[in-house]
Design an enzyme around this catalytic site. Structure first.
Site, PDB file in Angstrom:
ATOM      1  CD  GLN A  13      -3.115  -0.695  -0.195  1.00 49.92           C
ATOM      2  OE1 GLN A  13      -3.101   0.649  -0.516  1.00 49.92           O
ATOM      3  NE2 GLN A  13      -3.535  -1.571  -0.935  1.00 49.92           N
ATOM      4  CB  SER A  14       4.197   1.891  -1.310  1.00 51.26           C
ATOM      5  OG  SER A  14       5.176   2.986  -1.725  1.00 51.26           O
TER       6      SER A  14
END
Ligand SMILES: *Cc1c(COP(=O)(O)O)cnc(C)c1O
Length: 339
Positions: A79-80
């Site tokens: 989920q960067s």
């Protein structure tokens, strides 16, 4: 500021819309019994739902273009926010984008990962290696295939990324000539934002205290996080040929709010997300800004920051992750609506 190194202007490419808004959090301040918090909306940088990485990428991808590269490689968590903004910027600049994401491919692409797919990036699942350990291998493969790859460091946190937050301090100074902030509170995780703010504070002679809220208890390569930030400050100062030696004693990195670790949402984050949304109509994210705002609220409630202090909360973005964390959120009971 035009940043010049060795008589050459540093390449910068435009990716966002600046200045980002600066507003007072009136209703949250009332709810906290008369606090004095403002917010800098870097969640509104305009690139692919915004965030602080937009600023860093203007310098880093400016350098990639100047070097004639055609392919970008970077790494992050599944989920960067950094990877999502890099994927969008690469699409806009006509660069092929390879993302090395930690963990295994999930059954469903949600949140930032969904957006990485929409931007057409190539995703390499890297298991335990969530901080780019496999980059050299991918770099070699792409080079062998005739590409000219460019590595964007983890979180965009190198000297070029830090330069962007020197500019950000100048932007802030121009936005609030007469209002002096006593503190700037922000989430700190790969260190580029923190390092740039430290240098910007020095170069523009600002008096505010920089309160970095540590998000991630992991060490960064060989170095503990505080030492990593100090090293980045001094390397960037050296690059700029300015006489500035920063020490760990001068660094304010608050590690009291890490809770159960990176991306693990607790009462602190849930309450901050709910309060900011329900009083201000502003979305915080579960991993970074939810934690940093939770920390700020706690510091005000416990008197570590006084209500009369004029505090700037630097919103660094991240809300797209909400769409992947929905099930993990345990919001407090809805506030009664009174007017
Ligand atoms: C990356 C990120 C941060 C941390 O910034 P660093 O420069 O990596 O320390 C904070 N908030 C959000 C939403 C981020 O994506």
């Amino acid at each position: 500021m035009d940043i010049v190194i060795n008589n050459q202007q540093v390449a910068k490419t435009s990716l966002g819309f600046f200045p980002t808004p600066l507003v007072e959090l009136r209703r949250l301040n009332d709810a906290l019994g008369g606090a004095n918090i403002y917010i800098k909306r870097d969640d509104m940088t305009g690139l692919a739902l915004g965030g602080n990485k937009t600023r860093k990428l203007e310098y880093i991808l400016g350098d990639a273009l100047a070097q004639g590269c055609d392919t970008i490689i970077t790494a992050g968590a599944a989920q960067s926010n950094h990877c999502r903004q890099t994927a969008a910027a690469a699409a806009f600049l006509n660069l092929e984008c390879h993302l090395l994401l930690g963990g295994e491919q999930p059954a469903k692409a949600e949140g930032n990962l969904l957006l990485d797919n929409i931007f057409g990036s190539h995703i390499h699942w890297s298991g335990e290696n969530r901080k780019g350990e496999n980059i050299p291998q991918v770099f070699a493969e792409l080079s062998a295939a005739g590409k000219k790859p460019y590595i964007v460091p983890y979180g965009g946190s190198n000297e070029l990324g830090a330069l962007a937050f020197i500019d950000a301090v100048e932007e802030l100074r121009n936005q609030c000539q007469e209002q002096q902030f006593s503190h700037i509170v922000f989430a700190s995780s790969s260190g580029g934002t923190h390092a740039g703010l430290i240098l910007g504070k020095h170069l523009f002679k600002q008096d505010f205290e920089l309160v970095g809220i540590n998000i991630d208890k992991d060490e960064h390569g060989q170095l503990p996080f505080a030492a990593h930030i100090v090293q980045l400050v001094n390397r960037t100062a050296k690059l700029l040929a300015i006489d500035f030696n920063f020490t760990e004693q001068q660094l304010l990195l608050n590690s009291n709010y890490i809770g159960d670790g990176y991306g693990v949402i607790g009462t602190l984050e849930n309450e901050a997300i709910a309060l900011t949304a329900q009083l201000e109509g502003i979305l915080l994210d579960p991993v970074y800004t939810g934690r940093a705002m939770g920390a700020l609220i706690d510091m005000i409630r416990t008197g570590q920051i006084s209500k009369t202090d004029k505090v700037l909360f630097w919103h660094t973005g991240g809300a797209p992750a909400l769409f992947a964390y929905g099930e993990g959120l345990q919001l407090p009971p809805r506030r009664n609506h009174s007017r």
